[in-house]
Motif scaffolding. Structure first.
Motif, PDB file in Angstrom:
ATOM      1  N   GLY A 198       0.936  -1.348   0.455  1.00  9.50           N
ATOM      2  CA  GLY A 198       0.133  -0.322   0.361  1.00  9.50           C
ATOM      3  C   GLY A 198       0.303   0.783  -0.065  1.00  9.50           C
ATOM      4  O   GLY A 198       2.295   1.449   0.588  1.00  9.50           O
ATOM      5  N   VAL A 199       0.278   1.961  -0.885  1.00  8.17           N
ATOM      6  CA  VAL A 199       0.881   3.556  -0.440  1.00  8.17           C
ATOM      7  C   VAL A 199       0.518   4.708  -0.234  1.00  8.17           C
ATOM      8  O   VAL A 199      -0.558   4.487   0.028  1.00  8.17           O
ATOM      9  N   ASP A 221      -2.480   1.838  -4.009  1.00  5.43           N
ATOM     10  CA  ASP A 221      -2.285   3.339  -4.091  1.00  5.43           C
ATOM     11  C   ASP A 221      -3.935   4.184  -4.524  1.00  5.43           C
ATOM     12  O   ASP A 221      -4.352   4.261  -5.382  1.00  5.43           O
ATOM     13  N   PRO A 222      -4.494   5.290  -3.367  1.00  9.98           N
ATOM     14  CA  PRO A 222      -3.593   4.712  -1.877  1.00  9.98           C
ATOM     15  C   PRO A 222      -4.408   4.411  -1.059  1.00  9.98           C
ATOM     16  O   PRO A 222      -4.988   4.148  -1.069  1.00  9.98           O
ATOM     17  N   ILE A 223      -3.359   4.152  -0.571  1.00 11.96           N
ATOM     18  CA  ILE A 223      -3.656   4.097   1.628  1.00 11.96           C
ATOM     19  C   ILE A 223      -3.680   5.090   2.494  1.00 11.96           C
ATOM     20  O   ILE A 223      -2.460   5.896   1.994  1.00 11.96           O
ATOM     21  N   HIS A 224      -4.517   4.770   3.459  1.00 10.06           N
ATOM     22  CA  HIS A 224      -4.232   5.535   4.059  1.00 10.06           C
ATOM     23  C   HIS A 224      -3.223   4.934   6.031  1.00 10.06           C
ATOM     24  O   HIS A 224      -4.411   3.749   6.541  1.00 10.06           O
ATOM     25  N   ALA A 225      -2.467   5.639   6.365  1.00 12.02           N
ATOM     26  CA  ALA A 225      -1.997   4.500   7.384  1.00 12.02           C
ATOM     27  C   ALA A 225      -1.674   5.560   8.570  1.00 12.02           C
ATOM     28  O   ALA A 225      -1.441   3.848   9.755  1.00 12.02           O
ATOM     29  N   THR A 226      -1.768   6.721   8.713  1.00 14.10           N
ATOM     30  CA  THR A 226      -1.587   7.440   9.658  1.00 14.10           C
ATOM     31  C   THR A 226      -2.328   8.855   9.475  1.00 14.10           C
ATOM     32  O   THR A 226      -2.147   9.177   8.507  1.00 14.10           O
ATOM     33  N   ARG A 268      -1.307   1.757  15.923  1.00 18.82           N
ATOM     34  CA  ARG A 268      -1.478   0.443  15.770  1.00 18.82           C
ATOM     35  C   ARG A 268      -2.916   0.311  15.370  1.00 18.82           C
ATOM     36  O   ARG A 268      -2.871   0.156  14.123  1.00 18.82           O
ATOM     37  N   THR A 269      -3.666  -0.094  16.396  1.00 14.93           N
ATOM     38  CA  THR A 269      -5.163   0.161  15.737  1.00 14.93           C
ATOM     39  C   THR A 269      -5.769   0.374  14.530  1.00 14.93           C
ATOM     40  O   THR A 269      -6.688   0.374  14.682  1.00 14.93           O
ATOM     41  N   ASP A 270      -6.142   2.034  14.923  1.00  9.42           N
ATOM     42  CA  ASP A 270      -5.832   2.837  13.845  1.00  9.42           C
ATOM     43  C   ASP A 270      -5.329   3.357  12.990  1.00  9.42           C
ATOM     44  O   ASP A 270      -5.829   4.677  12.146  1.00  9.42           O
ATOM     45  N   GLY A 271      -3.993   2.742  12.701  1.00 11.05           N
ATOM     46  CA  GLY A 271      -3.470   2.577  12.035  1.00 11.05           C
ATOM     47  C   GLY A 271      -2.794   1.851  10.908  1.00 11.05           C
ATOM     48  O   GLY A 271      -3.358   1.981  10.225  1.00 11.05           O
ATOM     49  N   ILE A 272      -1.596   1.531  11.493  1.00  9.93           N
ATOM     50  CA  ILE A 272      -0.905   0.651  10.698  1.00  9.93           C
ATOM     51  C   ILE A 272      -1.529  -0.574  10.628  1.00  9.93           C
ATOM     52  O   ILE A 272      -1.788  -1.026   9.725  1.00  9.93           O
ATOM     53  N   ASP A 273      -2.057  -1.379  11.683  1.00 12.75           N
ATOM     54  CA  ASP A 273      -2.714  -2.697  11.619  1.00 12.75           C
ATOM     55  C   ASP A 273      -4.005  -2.592  10.754  1.00 12.75           C
ATOM     56  O   ASP A 273      -4.724  -3.615  10.339  1.00 12.75           O
ATOM     57  N   ARG A 274      -5.327  -1.342  10.900  1.00 14.06           N
ATOM     58  CA  ARG A 274      -5.810  -0.789  10.297  1.00 14.06           C
ATOM     59  C   ARG A 274      -5.750  -0.722   8.615  1.00 14.06           C
ATOM     60  O   ARG A 274      -6.647  -1.723   7.839  1.00 14.06           O
ATOM     61  N   ALA A 275      -4.904   0.023   8.406  1.00 11.24           N
ATOM     62  CA  ALA A 275      -4.521   0.008   7.261  1.00 11.24           C
ATOM     63  C   ALA A 275      -3.879  -1.383   6.721  1.00 11.24           C
ATOM     64  O   ALA A 275      -4.189  -2.127   5.122  1.00 11.24           O
ATOM     65  N   LEU A 276      -3.307  -2.615   7.265  1.00 13.03           N
ATOM     66  CA  LEU A 276      -2.369  -3.896   6.908  1.00 13.03           C
ATOM     67  C   LEU A 276      -4.085  -4.494   6.760  1.00 13.03           C
ATOM     68  O   LEU A 276      -4.329  -5.632   5.383  1.00 13.03           O
ATOM     69  N   ALA A 277      -4.706  -4.538   7.657  1.00 13.91           N
ATOM     70  CA  ALA A 277      -6.192  -5.187   7.594  1.00 13.91           C
ATOM     71  C   ALA A 277      -6.800  -5.028   6.336  1.00 13.91           C
ATOM     72  O   ALA A 277      -7.208  -6.406   5.496  1.00 13.91           O
ATOM     73  N   GLU A 278      -7.692  -4.011   6.465  1.00 16.38           N
ATOM     74  CA  GLU A 278      -8.221  -3.417   5.703  1.00 16.38           C
ATOM     75  C   GLU A 278      -7.960  -3.421   3.852  1.00 16.38           C
ATOM     76  O   GLU A 278      -9.183  -3.813   3.278  1.00 16.38           O
ATOM     77  N   HIS A 279      -6.894  -3.581   3.491  1.00 16.02           N
ATOM     78  CA  HIS A 279      -6.460  -3.448   2.387  1.00 16.02           C
ATOM     79  C   HIS A 279      -5.469  -4.999   2.440  1.00 16.02           C
ATOM     80  O   HIS A 279      -5.408  -5.228   0.750  1.00 16.02           O
ATOM     81  N   ARG A 280      -5.666  -5.515   2.732  1.00 18.32           N
ATOM     82  CA  ARG A 280      -5.093  -7.326   2.617  1.00 18.32           C
ATOM     83  C   ARG A 280      -3.265  -7.015   2.246  1.00 18.32           C
ATOM     84  O   ARG A 280      -3.231  -6.694   1.342  1.00 18.32           O
ATOM     85  N   LEU A 281      -2.571  -6.495   3.370  1.00 18.97           N
ATOM     86  CA  LEU A 281      -1.848  -5.656   2.259  1.00 18.97           C
ATOM     87  C   LEU A 281      -0.392  -6.425   3.240  1.00 18.97           C
ATOM     88  O   LEU A 281      -0.392  -6.335   4.653  1.00 18.97           O
TER      89      LEU A 281
END
Length: 499
Positions: free
Chosen positions: A274-275, A306-311, A396-409
């Motif tokens: 994810g970008v 692209d894009p994703i929101h990580a933070t 974590r919860t609302d940042g990286i972990d959420r982005a990874l799970a939401e977009h299957r990254l």
């Protein structure tokens, strides 16, 4: 001054064939330090050389001849940041004159592991004094003990920090690899600015015992090198459980048997990346380099989302700075309590020392951040615990972990820095753009690797990969595949300024 920029494995081959010895290499590096670090371009990346380095190297040469290599780093010259203890004749000062004369009684755990693997501790490296935590108007790479570290690509540009000297020493071929330490950006930012590879490991993978820290949830130690393979080799040595650092309790079970197994040129094939566009600035040069890197990742078989929101966390935002105010006081007090021979015995005495020696210690910027920290409560205060919890939620919860799970990254990518290195300016301080991606993985305690991606006006630009906890080996594999496809790094030319 010609000296090959060889990898650890290549140096081991050279030692085994007697083409080189560790003594020969250390002599050449010490001479190079004299010629271009203490003189010539005057990089000031080395704050102190080990007076016993040649004796140690000679002993290791004899040991290799009689018994063989003791480990993967046998005879390899390594430098470590001046915030890392070494139980020898080198001081550990955090770059500060206040700790001049502070000789540790024993090695930090990371140094002990390096020596056990056969490394020669060649020198300590300069750094942003007190990990960039003394003032809000600090100058990266400046310390009262070591002066201003300079970027070897363009000498009037910042080396960034706070592991400034470690990044410069590797880039300028003053060592084979270096060890840095990070709370937010202090490994990856100087690695990016100096055109090398830097890995900020998962917090809890490498021991911090014997290392001056800033904030325990984010503090970690990691390797800086000219190649991903060297980063993997060093991680094999330094990662693991240390009974004196509770955070590393699961390190032995979480780390792979061999980080070098991740060094596969096809590692990106089938990955999903994810970008994080919120980490991009409007700097057209940096953006062009990273867009080209994204195209390369596609060609190497990665699926790009692209894009994703990580933070939503900005670099050194108010919550993180509040955490650092609690943390820096607690960490310095704990370190000094464990080093009773230091000329200052606690945080309050350090602040007073700086006041009394302001002309030497604070010629450009003051210690308002220290003074703010003085007024904070203890590390376990309710407000501090609240800040720590909120930062973990956001990262974590609302940042990286959420982005990874939401977009299957598998991982997230972004420019390490928002722009190429800015000009050194001791009067105004650093000109840091509020972009780049060091903060999300730093606050989360997650792994982050930066790899050279290209240049803008002769200045390096780094590409970052970060993910969730203990995915360090996966990120090493991605960085290696990109490195082998691009070979983007080139040696510095010590230009005086941008043409």
């Amino acid at each position: 001054m010609d000296l090959p920029e060889q990898s650890i494995n290549k140096w081991q081959e050279s030692f085994s064939s007697n083409e080189w010895t560790s003594s020969m290499l250390c002599k050449r590096l010490l001479r190079r330090i004299e010629q271009i670090d203490a003189a010539g371009p005057t990089l000031r990346s080395v704050i102190e050389v080990n007076p016993d380095a040649l004796q140690i190297a000679s002993s290791l040469d004899e040991e290799r001849s009689s018994q063989g290599a003791r480990g993967p780093l046998h005879g390899v010259p390594i430098v470590v940041k001046d915030s890392i203890d070494s139980g020898d004749r080198m001081m550990t000062t955090g770059g500060s004159l206040a700790l001049s004369g502070n000789y540790a009684e024993r090695d930090a755990e990371v140094v002990r592991r390096l020596r056990e693997a056969g490394a020669v501790l060649l020198a300590k490296t300069n750094m942003s004094e007190w990990g960039y935590m003394r003032s809000s108007r600090a100058c990266s790479g400046w310390s009262s003990r070591g002066g201003q570290t300079r970027n070897p690509y363009v000498l009037d540009r910042s080396p960034l920090g706070s592991s400034s000297g470690s990044g410069v020493a590797v880039a300028a071929n003053l060592c084979v690899v270096a060890i840095g330490a990070e709370v937010d950006g202090s490994i990856v930012r100087p690695a990016s600015a100096n055109g090398i590879v830097g890995l900020k490991p998962t917090v809890g993978l490498v021991s911090r015992c014997g290392v001056m820290g800033v904030a325990e949830p984010q503090d970690t130690v990691g390797p800086m090198a000219r190649s991903v393979a060297d980063v993997a080799t060093v991680m094999n040595v330094i990662a693991g459980t240390d009974s004196e650092d509770a955070a590393t309790a699961d390190a032995d079970t979480q780390r792979p048997v061999d980080y070098c197994a991740a060094l596969q040129s096809d590692a990106l094939r089938g990955s999903r990346l994810g970008v994080a566009r919120e980490c991009f600035s409007d700097h057209e040069g940096t953006r062009a380099v990273i867009e080209q890197a994204i195209d390369t990742l596609k060609q190497l078989g990665a699926e790009i989302v692209d894009p994703i929101h990580a933070t939503t966390l900005p670099f050194f935002g108010p919550l993180e700075l509040e955490l650092f105010q609690y943390g820096i006081k607690a960490n310095i007090n704990a370190y000094l309590a464990d080093h009773p021979n230091s000329r200052v015995r606690n945080f309050d005495e350090l602040v007073e020392f700086n006041r009394k020696h302001a002309a030497e210690v604070m010629p450009y910027f003051e210690q308002e951040f220290f003074e703010m920290a003085q007024r904070k409560g203890d590390w376990n205060d309710a407000r501090c615990m609240e800040v720590r919890s909120e930062l973990r939620r956001l990262s974590r919860t609302d940042g990286i972990d959420r982005a990874l799970a939401e977009h299957r990254l598998d991982a997230i990518i972004a420019p390490t820095e928002g722009s190429p290195p800015f000009a050194i300016d001791p009067v105004v301080g650093d000109h840091i753009l509020p972009f780049g991606c060091s903060t999300p993985p730093a606050v989360a305690g997650y792994p982050h690797i930066t790899i050279p991606a290209g240049f803008v006006h002769g200045l390096p630009v780094g590409l970052s990969f970060f993910s969730t906890a203990f995915e360090d080996a996966k990120l090493i594999g991605y960085a290696y595949a990109f490195e082998q496809a691009t070979h983007a790094r080139r040696s510095p030319e010590f230009l005086s300024t941008v043409s």
